[in-house]
Design a protein around this motif. Structure first.
Motif, PDB file in Angstrom:
ATOM      1  N   GLU A   1      -3.632   6.188 -12.609  1.00  0.00           N
ATOM      2  CA  GLU A   1      -3.076   5.325 -11.565  1.00  0.00           C
ATOM      3  C   GLU A   1      -2.676   6.162 -10.352  1.00  0.00           C
ATOM      4  OE1 GLU A   1      -1.604   1.818  -9.836  1.00  0.00           O
ATOM      5  OE2 GLU A   1      -2.716   2.037 -11.699  1.00  0.00           O
ATOM      6  N   HIS A   2      -2.008   7.270 -10.649  1.00  0.00           N
ATOM      7  CA  HIS A   2      -1.514   8.160  -9.602  1.00  0.00           C
ATOM      8  C   HIS A   2      -2.664   8.813  -8.835  1.00  0.00           C
ATOM      9  CE1 HIS A   2       1.450  10.733  -7.735  1.00  0.00           C
ATOM     10  NE2 HIS A   2       0.722  11.786  -8.029  1.00  0.00           N
ATOM     11  N   LEU A   3      -3.622   9.383  -9.578  1.00  0.00           N
ATOM     12  CA  LEU A   3      -4.763  10.045  -8.930  1.00  0.00           C
ATOM     13  C   LEU A   3      -5.575   9.044  -8.122  1.00  0.00           C
ATOM     14  CD1 LEU A   3      -6.157  12.522 -11.618  1.00  0.00           C
ATOM     15  CD2 LEU A   3      -4.861  13.023  -9.550  1.00  0.00           C
ATOM     16  N   GLY A   4      -5.782   7.854  -8.694  1.00  0.00           N
ATOM     17  CA  GLY A   4      -6.550   6.821  -7.999  1.00  0.00           C
ATOM     18  C   GLY A   4      -5.925   6.493  -6.650  1.00  0.00           C
ATOM     19  N   THR A   5      -4.600   6.366  -6.644  1.00  0.00           N
ATOM     20  CA  THR A   5      -3.899   6.045  -5.399  1.00  0.00           C
ATOM     21  C   THR A   5      -4.103   7.142  -4.364  1.00  0.00           C
ATOM     22  OG1 THR A   5      -2.233   4.889  -6.699  1.00  0.00           O
ATOM     23  CG2 THR A   5      -1.674   5.389  -4.418  1.00  0.00           C
ATOM     24  N   ILE A   6      -3.957   8.396  -4.795  1.00  0.00           N
ATOM     25  CA  ILE A   6      -4.152   9.515  -3.860  1.00  0.00           C
ATOM     26  C   ILE A   6      -5.575   9.507  -3.314  1.00  0.00           C
ATOM     27  CG2 ILE A   6      -4.338  12.018  -3.690  1.00  0.00           C
ATOM     28  CD1 ILE A   6      -2.059  12.265  -5.638  1.00  0.00           C
ATOM     29  N   LEU A   7      -6.547   9.381  -4.209  1.00  0.00           N
ATOM     30  CA  LEU A   7      -7.950   9.446  -3.792  1.00  0.00           C
ATOM     31  C   LEU A   7      -8.272   8.324  -2.815  1.00  0.00           C
ATOM     32  CD1 LEU A   7      -9.597  10.251  -7.243  1.00  0.00           C
ATOM     33  CD2 LEU A   7      -9.421  11.770  -5.265  1.00  0.00           C
ATOM     34  N   ARG A   8      -7.792   7.122  -3.090  1.00  0.00           N
ATOM     35  CA  ARG A   8      -8.097   6.003  -2.191  1.00  0.00           C
ATOM     36  C   ARG A   8      -7.406   6.190  -0.850  1.00  0.00           C
ATOM     37  NH1 ARG A   8      -7.303   3.468  -7.071  1.00  0.00           N
ATOM     38  NH2 ARG A   8      -5.259   2.647  -6.486  1.00  0.00           N
ATOM     39  N   THR A   9      -6.178   6.707  -0.902  1.00  0.00           N
ATOM     40  CA  THR A   9      -5.452   6.957   0.349  1.00  0.00           C
ATOM     41  C   THR A   9      -6.194   7.970   1.205  1.00  0.00           C
ATOM     42  OG1 THR A   9      -3.388   6.572  -0.832  1.00  0.00           O
ATOM     43  CG2 THR A   9      -3.233   7.630   1.314  1.00  0.00           C
ATOM     44  N   GLU A  10      -6.736   9.007   0.555  1.00  0.00           N
ATOM     45  CA  GLU A  10      -7.408  10.076   1.294  1.00  0.00           C
ATOM     46  C   GLU A  10      -8.896   9.797   1.472  1.00  0.00           C
ATOM     47  OE1 GLU A  10      -5.843  13.782   1.034  1.00  0.00           O
ATOM     48  OE2 GLU A  10      -3.939  12.713   1.074  1.00  0.00           O
ATOM     49  N   ARG A  11      -9.323   8.630   1.041  1.00  0.00           N
ATOM     50  CA  ARG A  11     -10.736   8.233   1.158  1.00  0.00           C
ATOM     51  C   ARG A  11     -11.661   9.260   0.537  1.00  0.00           C
ATOM     52  NH1 ARG A  11     -10.640   3.880   3.992  1.00  0.00           N
ATOM     53  NH2 ARG A  11      -8.953   3.501   5.485  1.00  0.00           N
ATOM     54  N   GLN A  12     -11.336   9.627  -0.687  1.00  0.00           N
ATOM     55  CA  GLN A  12     -12.203  10.558  -1.408  1.00  0.00           C
ATOM     56  C   GLN A  12     -12.591   9.958  -2.740  1.00  0.00           C
ATOM     57  OE1 GLN A  12      -9.618  14.123  -1.214  1.00  0.00           O
ATOM     58  NE2 GLN A  12     -11.361  15.114  -0.241  1.00  0.00           N
ATOM     59  N   ILE A  13     -13.751  10.397  -3.243  1.00  0.00           N
ATOM     60  CA  ILE A  13     -14.161   9.990  -4.580  1.00  0.00           C
ATOM     61  C   ILE A  13     -14.316  11.245  -5.422  1.00  0.00           C
ATOM     62  CG2 ILE A  13     -15.266   7.801  -4.023  1.00  0.00           C
ATOM     63  CD1 ILE A  13     -17.901   9.288  -3.808  1.00  0.00           C
ATOM     64  N   VAL A  14     -14.196  11.079  -6.733  1.00  0.00           N
ATOM     65  CA  VAL A  14     -14.236  12.220  -7.628  1.00  0.00           C
ATOM     66  C   VAL A  14     -15.487  12.152  -8.498  1.00  0.00           C
ATOM     67  CG1 VAL A  14     -12.767  10.948  -9.231  1.00  0.00           C
ATOM     68  CG2 VAL A  14     -13.071  13.393  -9.538  1.00  0.00           C
TER      69      VAL A  14
ATOM     70  N   LEU B   1     -14.458  16.735  -5.321  1.00  0.00           N
ATOM     71  CA  LEU B   1     -14.142  15.587  -4.469  1.00  0.00           C
ATOM     72  C   LEU B   1     -15.149  15.474  -3.334  1.00  0.00           C
ATOM     73  CD1 LEU B   1     -10.259  15.942  -4.232  1.00  0.00           C
ATOM     74  CD2 LEU B   1     -11.650  14.802  -5.962  1.00  0.00           C
ATOM     75  N   GLN B   2     -15.470  14.238  -2.982  1.00  0.00           N
ATOM     76  CA  GLN B   2     -16.406  13.990  -1.889  1.00  0.00           C
ATOM     77  C   GLN B   2     -15.847  12.877  -1.019  1.00  0.00           C
ATOM     78  OE1 GLN B   2     -19.848  12.796  -4.076  1.00  0.00           O
ATOM     79  NE2 GLN B   2     -20.169  14.807  -5.018  1.00  0.00           N
ATOM     80  N   PRO B   3     -16.302  12.830   0.242  1.00  0.00           N
ATOM     81  CA  PRO B   3     -15.871  11.727   1.103  1.00  0.00           C
ATOM     82  C   PRO B   3     -16.304  10.392   0.500  1.00  0.00           C
ATOM     83  CG  PRO B   3     -17.096  13.384   2.345  1.00  0.00           C
ATOM     84  CD  PRO B   3     -17.208  13.763   0.908  1.00  0.00           C
TER      85      PRO B   3
ATOM     86  N   THR C   1     -20.528   9.309 -14.566  1.00  0.00           N
ATOM     87  CA  THR C   1     -21.868   8.780 -14.307  1.00  0.00           C
ATOM     88  C   THR C   1     -21.992   8.384 -12.845  1.00  0.00           C
ATOM     89  OG1 THR C   1     -21.012   6.684 -15.140  1.00  0.00           O
ATOM     90  CG2 THR C   1     -22.386   7.980 -16.631  1.00  0.00           C
ATOM     91  N   GLU C   2     -20.852   8.008 -12.268  1.00  0.00           N
ATOM     92  CA  GLU C   2     -20.854   7.611 -10.867  1.00  0.00           C
ATOM     93  C   GLU C   2     -19.517   8.019 -10.256  1.00  0.00           C
ATOM     94  OE1 GLU C   2     -22.301   3.592  -8.739  1.00  0.00           O
ATOM     95  OE2 GLU C   2     -20.748   3.349 -10.225  1.00  0.00           O
ATOM     96  N   PRO C   3     -19.543   8.795  -9.147  1.00  0.00           N
ATOM     97  CA  PRO C   3     -18.280   9.178  -8.515  1.00  0.00           C
ATOM     98  C   PRO C   3     -17.461   7.935  -8.150  1.00  0.00           C
ATOM     99  CG  PRO C   3     -20.106  10.375  -7.543  1.00  0.00           C
ATOM    100  CD  PRO C   3     -20.704   9.340  -8.440  1.00  0.00           C
ATOM    101  N   THR C   4     -16.155   8.030  -8.287  1.00  0.00           N
ATOM    102  CA  THR C   4     -15.328   6.842  -8.060  1.00  0.00           C
ATOM    103  C   THR C   4     -13.940   7.223  -7.590  1.00  0.00           C
ATOM    104  OG1 THR C   4     -14.523   4.806  -9.074  1.00  0.00           O
ATOM    105  CG2 THR C   4     -14.392   6.795 -10.399  1.00  0.00           C
ATOM    106  N   HIS C   5     -13.178   6.234  -7.098  1.00  0.00           N
ATOM    107  CA  HIS C   5     -11.752   6.426  -6.881  1.00  0.00           C
ATOM    108  C   HIS C   5     -10.982   5.217  -7.427  1.00  0.00           C
ATOM    109  CE1 HIS C   5     -12.506   4.777  -2.539  1.00  0.00           C
ATOM    110  NE2 HIS C   5     -12.735   3.883  -3.468  1.00  0.00           N
ATOM    111  N   HIS C   6     -11.676   4.438  -8.264  1.00  0.00           N
ATOM    112  CA  HIS C   6     -11.028   3.255  -8.828  1.00  0.00           C
ATOM    113  C   HIS C   6     -10.295   3.602 -10.114  1.00  0.00           C
ATOM    114  CE1 HIS C   6     -12.654   0.670  -5.832  1.00  0.00           C
ATOM    115  NE2 HIS C   6     -13.885   1.074  -6.092  1.00  0.00           N
ATOM    116  N   THR C   7      -9.057   3.140 -10.194  1.00  0.00           N
ATOM    117  CA  THR C   7      -8.219   3.471 -11.336  1.00  0.00           C
ATOM    118  C   THR C   7      -8.847   3.052 -12.667  1.00  0.00           C
ATOM    119  OG1 THR C   7      -6.218   3.341  -9.993  1.00  0.00           O
ATOM    120  CG2 THR C   7      -5.953   3.096 -12.367  1.00  0.00           C
TER     121      THR C   7
END
Length: 339
Positions: free
Chosen positions: A211-224, A283-285, A246-252
DNA sequence: TCTGGGGTCCTAGGACCC
DNA sequence: TCTGGGGTCCTAGGACCC
């Protein structure tokens, strides 16, 4: 390559100092040269090549200016090494008494005089393991390594390390100072109040982390693209497992599925777990995300909820929305790392 | 001065494909 | 049809910096 002038600045921050004192000190350096790279928690590299002409000062005088400002504005002492590249500046700073400034002249004689007598372990990139190995082959000083053919070093240490050691022993280091380096990874961890055996509580902690990582990634517009799970046990050992998504994401939801998956592969049986850490790597944009091909309506609903929660957090702060199942005291600490 | 932990990079080896 | 070598991708683990 034109001659460069690099400063390695070490701030003597008291343990009690605010986290943002360091940030303001780095900001000060930016004012002197925008080519400043923060090396948290207490160092920074500053390429002052261009600033020398602008200020009409020598590297040593610029270092004095930096010391003065840090002391006058924040009461912080600094130790500074000045040299022609990052490695030499760092080594010069290491060899300097606290609060001092060392300037290493850029002549080959000065560099050789500084490097050659020093123990091999003092060279950047040589830790205890490598120093031991080299000592067993009679290489005790940086000078002896500089005189050893690169091929020999490569046979001992491998291609890359051998080549780098040979270059560095001769004072060569091409790494540039990279201002505003983008984050390479981002992690969160949870420490249990007491050793925790219950897999349900382990997964509960994991949910808090995703939950925490997802929030950071979405805030910073990055996918992992890669997730690494570290489980620490009561005996201070740890297991580390990495999974490429299998697919980079930022969804919790996707992060949670992957994290649970990695956790399951550990097959823990009554393990006494002290803490769990989750790192998002590679991490990627977010713009680079491929089109989502998932048409699971459940996912779609979860993402709408997620988007609403992100909005609430942006308005009311990070604690505004917390998943009902994460009844964990304390919030996981964010940790950004920059190259 | 020492220790510990977080973060990064490198390497080796396995799986897979061509 | 079989073999083998060379890429590429992935993971685990070691080493080092700070």
């Amino acid at each position: 390559m034109t001659e460069r002038h690099i400063l390695r600045i070490h701030f003597h921050l008291p343990d009690t100092s605010d986290a943002d004192v360091y940030e303001r000190l780095v900001e000060q350096l930016h004012g002197i040269s925008p080519r400043t790279q923060a090396l948290p928690p207490a160092d920074a590299d500053c390429d002052v090549t261009g600033a020398l002409r602008y200020y009409g000062r020598t590297p040593y005088e610029l270092a004095q200016l930096i010391q003065l400002r840090a002391l006058a504005l924040y009461g912080i002492a600094t130790t500074i090494g000045s040299a022609g590249n990052r490695m030499l500046a760092a080594m010069a700073a290491d060899a300097t008494a606290p609060g001092g400034i060392s300037h290493l002249d850029n002549s080959p004689e000065a560099i050789a005089g500084f490097l050659r007598p020093r123990p091999i372990g003092a060279l950047y990139g040589v830790g205890p393991a490598t120093a031991n190995l080299l000592a067993r082959h009679g290489l005790h000083t940086i000078g002896t390594a500089a005189d050893t053919p690169p091929g020999t070093l490569q046979r001992l240490l491998g291609k890359t390390h051998g080549r780098l050691l040979h270059e560095r022993a001769r004072g060569i280091d091409d790494r540039s100072v990279v201002p505003q380096a983008t984050a390479r990874s981002c992690s969160a961890d949870h420490v249990f109040d007491r050793d925790e055996l219950d897999p349900d509580r382990h997964r509960q902690a994991l949910l808090g982390l995703t939950e925490h990582l997802g929030t950071i990634l979405r805030t910073e517009r990055q996918i992992v693209r890669r997730l690494t799970l570290t489980v620490r046990y009561a005996d201070r050992t740890a297991t580390v497992r990495t999974r490429t998504l299998t697919e980079p994401t930022h969804h919790t939801a996707a992060l949670t599925r992957a994290a649970y998956d990695i956790y399951a592969t550990l097959g823990l049986q009554r393990a006494r777990v002290r803490g769990i850490a989750l790192r998002a790597e590679d991490l990627q944009p977010a713009e680079r995300a491929t089109t989502q091909l998932t048409f699971d309506p459940g996912d779609d609903k979860r993402r709408r909820i997620e988007a609403a929660a992100d909005k609430a957090r942006a308005r009311f702060g990070p604690a505004a929305v917390i998943p009902a199942t994460t009844a964990i005291p304390g919030t996981p600490g964010p940790c950004r790392s920059y190259e």
